[in-house]
Design an enzyme around this catalytic site. Structure first.
Site, PDB file in Angstrom:
ATOM      1  N   ASN A   1       0.798  -1.233   0.000  1.00 57.82           N
ATOM      2  CA  ASN A   1       0.000   0.000   0.000  1.00 57.82           C
ATOM      3  C   ASN A   1       0.831   1.284   0.000  1.00 57.82           C
ATOM      4  O   ASN A   1       0.355   2.320  -0.454  1.00 57.82           O
ATOM      5  CB  ASN A   1      -1.037  -0.005   1.134  1.00 57.82           C
ATOM      6  CG  ASN A   1      -0.435  -0.157   2.497  1.00 57.82           C
ATOM      7  OD1 ASN A   1       0.742  -0.492   2.634  1.00 57.82           O
ATOM      8  ND2 ASN A   1      -1.215   0.085   3.526  1.00 57.82           N
TER       9      ASN A   1
ATOM     10  N   GLU B   1       5.900  -3.864  11.702  1.00 58.18           N
ATOM     11  CA  GLU B   1       4.717  -3.016  11.731  1.00 58.18           C
ATOM     12  C   GLU B   1       3.635  -3.776  10.992  1.00 58.18           C
ATOM     13  O   GLU B   1       3.674  -3.907   9.782  1.00 58.18           O
ATOM     14  CB  GLU B   1       5.004  -1.664  11.053  1.00 58.18           C
ATOM     15  CG  GLU B   1       6.013  -0.809  11.797  1.00 58.18           C
ATOM     16  CD  GLU B   1       5.529  -0.309  13.148  1.00 58.18           C
ATOM     17  OE1 GLU B   1       4.324  -0.393  13.435  1.00 58.18           O
ATOM     18  OE2 GLU B   1       6.366   0.150  13.933  1.00 58.18           O
TER      19      GLU B   1
ATOM     20  N   CYS C   1      -2.972   0.856   6.868  1.00 55.51           N
ATOM     21  CA  CYS C   1      -2.865   0.169   8.162  1.00 55.51           C
ATOM     22  C   CYS C   1      -3.614   0.969   9.221  1.00 55.51           C
ATOM     23  O   CYS C   1      -4.222   0.404  10.113  1.00 55.51           O
ATOM     24  CB  CYS C   1      -1.412  -0.007   8.546  1.00 55.51           C
ATOM     25  SG  CYS C   1      -0.476   1.507   8.527  1.00 55.51           S
TER      26      CYS C   1
HETATM   27  N1  LIG Z   1       1.575  -1.208  10.815  1.00 52.21           N
HETATM   28  C1  LIG Z   1       2.000  -0.645   9.698  1.00 52.21           C
HETATM   29  O1  LIG Z   1       2.884   0.211   9.696  1.00 52.21           O
HETATM   30  C2  LIG Z   1       1.411  -1.044   8.380  1.00 52.21           C
HETATM   31  C3  LIG Z   1       1.527  -0.163   7.300  1.00 52.21           C
HETATM   32  C4  LIG Z   1       0.979  -0.563   6.073  1.00 52.21           C
HETATM   33  C5  LIG Z   1       0.361  -1.798   5.953  1.00 52.21           C
HETATM   34  N2  LIG Z   1       0.263  -2.604   7.028  1.00 52.21           N
HETATM   35  C6  LIG Z   1      -0.418  -3.884   6.925  1.00 52.21           C
HETATM   36  O2  LIG Z   1      -0.011  -4.552   5.726  1.00 52.21           O
HETATM   37  C7  LIG Z   1      -1.048  -5.388   5.271  1.00 52.21           C
HETATM   38  C8  LIG Z   1      -1.276  -5.148   3.801  1.00 52.21           C
HETATM   39  O3  LIG Z   1      -0.099  -5.242   3.088  1.00 52.21           O
HETATM   40  P1  LIG Z   1       0.308  -6.555   2.277  1.00 52.21           P
HETATM   41  O4  LIG Z   1      -0.919  -7.218   1.753  1.00 52.21           O
HETATM   42  O5  LIG Z   1       1.371  -6.151   1.328  1.00 52.21           O
HETATM   43  O6  LIG Z   1       0.909  -7.434   3.459  1.00 52.21           O
HETATM   44  P2  LIG Z   1       1.638  -8.880   3.343  1.00 52.21           P
HETATM   45  O7  LIG Z   1       1.958  -9.281   4.733  1.00 52.21           O
HETATM   46  O8  LIG Z   1       0.852  -9.793   2.498  1.00 52.21           O
HETATM   47  O9  LIG Z   1       2.981  -8.581   2.538  1.00 52.21           O
HETATM   48  C9  LIG Z   1       3.956  -7.692   3.033  1.00 52.21           C
HETATM   49  C10 LIG Z   1       5.285  -7.972   2.366  1.00 52.21           C
HETATM   50  O10 LIG Z   1       5.744  -9.278   2.727  1.00 52.21           O
HETATM   51  C11 LIG Z   1       6.152  -9.989   1.567  1.00 52.21           C
HETATM   52  N3  LIG Z   1       6.067 -11.419   1.847  1.00 52.21           N
HETATM   53  C12 LIG Z   1       5.041 -12.273   1.650  1.00 52.21           C
HETATM   54  N4  LIG Z   1       5.370 -13.510   2.083  1.00 52.21           N
HETATM   55  C13 LIG Z   1       6.620 -13.433   2.570  1.00 52.21           C
HETATM   56  C14 LIG Z   1       7.507 -14.348   3.184  1.00 52.21           C
HETATM   57  N5  LIG Z   1       7.177 -15.615   3.376  1.00 52.21           N
HETATM   58  N6  LIG Z   1       8.709 -13.911   3.579  1.00 52.21           N
HETATM   59  C15 LIG Z   1       9.076 -12.625   3.402  1.00 52.21           C
HETATM   60  N7  LIG Z   1       8.272 -11.710   2.823  1.00 52.21           N
HETATM   61  C16 LIG Z   1       7.063 -12.105   2.422  1.00 52.21           C
HETATM   62  C17 LIG Z   1       5.242  -9.452   0.510  1.00 52.21           C
HETATM   63  O11 LIG Z   1       5.758  -9.712  -0.779  1.00 52.21           O
HETATM   64  C18 LIG Z   1       5.237  -7.977   0.844  1.00 52.21           C
HETATM   65  O12 LIG Z   1       6.395  -7.358   0.362  1.00 52.21           O
HETATM   66  C19 LIG Z   1      -2.246  -5.034   6.118  1.00 52.21           C
HETATM   67  O13 LIG Z   1      -2.432  -6.015   7.103  1.00 52.21           O
HETATM   68  C20 LIG Z   1      -1.861  -3.713   6.749  1.00 52.21           C
HETATM   69  O14 LIG Z   1      -2.533  -3.414   7.938  1.00 52.21           O
HETATM   70  C21 LIG Z   1       0.790  -2.255   8.239  1.00 52.21           C
END
Ligand SMILES: NC(=O)c1ccc[n+]([C@@H]2O[C@H](COP(=O)([O-])OP(=O)(O)OC[C@H]3O[C@@H](n4cnc5c(N)ncnc54)[C@H](O)[C@@H]3O)[C@@H](O)[C@H]2O)c1
Length: 503
Positions: free
Chosen positions: A169, A264, A298
């Site tokens: 995002n 995060e 998020c």
């Molecule tokens: N707290 C915060 O600061 C914050 C900020 C933005 C988004 N978010 C959260 O992120 C989520 C949405 O984002 P998303 O769909 O990209 O999240 P996600 O957890 O699906 O993916 C995040 C990242 O992890 C990578 N990834 C996936 N599997 C992996 C693995 N096995 N090992 C290492 N990396 C891996 C993805 O390619 C991506 O780059 C929501 O839950 C949102 O709340 C949190």
């Protein structure tokens, strides 16, 4: 335009290359990963599917580059970061274009993300020279039983290689919020961008390349998280992981070795509305907080907990504002744009169906076309509905009516998440008590949750994360304290103005 001008160098045919050892490279896998445009649902871009061997090489050069980078004067590190920030801002248009095409971010917000990222890099450079320019000097005689025989000098030293994994995002902003603190503190960095958002991230990395950072210091490896993800996060060459995303982060925390983690993760930010709240202010914050970028933030407002006596009035105000939201493609800068993927849209639809079956009041008709979901307010949501607890990451917002403040706090604290929360009231004393009672990393009084400004501390409790972000916190987190103790054969005290010490 994306992939043209200075960015032509990062494209090979119709496939974007990965970045390692200061060069743009094709993967030996011969495979690519398709990036689907959420609006057209067709392949927009392709990136390299890197192999584990290529990850190993990137790690090796990161390790080698870090050694000389740590010996580069702090002001020079800062100077390069300022340069990268300026280049990033100069090329905001093509990077924003990628954000529009890859993650359907509304056009204006896409530009804002790039500019904000440039500002974040510059701010981090400045904050870094101050934070890292200071160490501590401790004397031993403050601790019982000691004379002044030991002088302790402490300074902040780099950790080594930082692995940065941002979510889809904010693929640019949440990447630079890891890159800049890592680099200013003397670390090197390997970036694994999200699949949707990878091309925006590659363009951003090219801006760092153009700024002239030493080769190997930054690399960006692309590929499926599910394929190279575990290999990266469990790699022995990684000295720290900075991850932002969903539940994947919980699994990574369990698998990672004995290294510092900055996690995060998701949130279910509650917005508690008291009887004396300014309902117009609440309604506009619910719209901004719940529906901007179609709820894919998020810190989006993810559940409204409103006192029954003002609920009808609030729902009417929010409904009127929802009716004015524009729905359509990100290129037209619509308020509500397609969600990132079909599976995400299906997940959101599952939550909506569950709420329907269990009797929630639909304030609008549910409408979906492909990945585009029209904004939906669900009233009279009850705790037995999934939407009361789960993060839709879409333009669907549940309202739970409460009869006491305690009920609101209870719902907020019963969540496994604890990212942010907000409380709306004119009574500041009540607001402080509620803020203290809410088990979240941040509470906003009379405003929707928000991560920015980027130098504010940002952290989640419970399943929402480990550690704290924000410029200063990230710099500190990506360093370790090193002490040097000078041991004197005899105690030494200075008398100051009072006379001469006896030597
Ligand atoms: N707290 C915060 O600061 C914050 C900020 C933005 C988004 N978010 C959260 O992120 C989520 C949405 O984002 P998303 O769909 O990209 O999240 P996600 O957890 O699906 O993916 C995040 C990242 O992890 C990578 N990834 C996936 N599997 C992996 C693995 N096995 N090992 C290492 N990396 C891996 C993805 O390619 C991506 O780059 C929501 O839950 C949102 O709340 C949190």
């Amino acid at each position: 335009m994306a992939g043209t001008g200075v960015f032509a160098e990062i494209l090979d045919g119709d496939v974007y290359m990965y970045y390692a050892d200061g060069e743009w490279k094709k993967s030996s896998s011969g495979k690519t990963v398709a990036i689907i445009n959420p609006t057209t649902r067709k392949t927009q871009y392709k990136v390299q599917a890197c192999t584990q061997e290529e990850v190993n090489k990137a790690m090796e050069s990161a390790k080698a580059a870090q050694k000389s980078w740590a010996k580069t004067p702090l002001w020079k590190r800062a100077e390069l970061l300022h340069k990268a920030a300026a280049i990033l801002k100069e090329h905001k248009a093509p990077i924003a274009e990628c954000l529009v095409k890859e993650i359907a971010k509304p056009a204006k917000d896409a530009v804002t993300e790039v500019v904000r990222s440039g500002d974040l890099v510059s701010y981090t450079a400045e904050e870094g020279v101050r934070i890292l320019g200071e160490g501590k000097f401790l004397v031993s005689d403050s601790f019982p039983g000691n004379e002044r025989t030991k002088y302790c000098l402490t300074s902040k030293i780099p950790l080594g290689v930082i692995l940065a994994i941002p979510p889809f995002n904010y693929p640019v902003n949440l990447a630079v919020s890891k890159i800049a603190p890592a680099l200013i503190a003397g670390n090197s960095l390997v970036l694994k961008p999200p699949t949707q958002g990878a091309v925006s991230a590659l363009h951003m990395v090219h801006c760092f390349h153009l700024a002239g950072f030493p080769k190997g210091l930054i690399s960006c490896v692309t590929g499926k998280g599910s394929e190279i993800g575990d290999f990266l996060t469990m790699h022995p060459g990684v000295n720290c992981i900075s991850f932002t995303g969903g539940d994947t982060g919980i699994a990574i925390s369990k698998k990672a070795g004995m290294i510092p983690l900055q996690m995060e993760l998701g949130g279910k930010d509650a917005c508690i509305v008291l009887e004396d709240a300014d309902l117009d202010l609440v309604a506009s914050n619910i719209i901004k907080g719940g529906f901007s970028y179609s709820g894919q933030r998020c810190t989006a407002v993810k559940v409204v907990l409103v006192m029954e006596s003002v609920a009808d009035a609030l729902v009417e105000k929010v409904k009127a504002k929802i009716a004015k939201l524009t729905v359509g493609p990100p290129e037209d800068d619509c308020d509500i744009t397609p969600v990132v993927s079909e599976s995400s849209a299906n997940f959101i639809e599952g939550l909506v169906k569950d709420a329907k079956e269990k009797g929630a009041t639909f304030c609008q008709d549910y409408k979906r076309d492909g990945n585009l979901i029209w904004p939906l307010l669900l009233d009279n949501v009850r705790p037995d509905m999934r939407i009361a607890w789960e993060e839709p990451f879409g333009p669907v917002l549940p309202i739970i009516r409460i009869n006491s403040i305690e009920e609101g706090i209870h719902h907020c604290n019963a969540s496994n998440f604890g990212l942010q929360g907000s409380v709306f009231t004119k009574d500041v004393n009540k607001a402080i008590l509620i803020s203290d009672a809410m088990e979240t990393g941040t509470v906003q009084i009379n405003s929707a949750p928000a991560r920015g400004p980027d130098h504010f501390p940002f952290q989640g409790l419970k399943d929402s994360g480990i550690g704290s972000q924000g410029v200063a916190n990230s710099i500190n987190m990506m360093t370790k304290i090193k002490s040097t103790v000078i041991n004197l054969p005899t105690p030494s005290y200075t008398i100051g103005n009072g006379g001469h010490s006896k030597l």
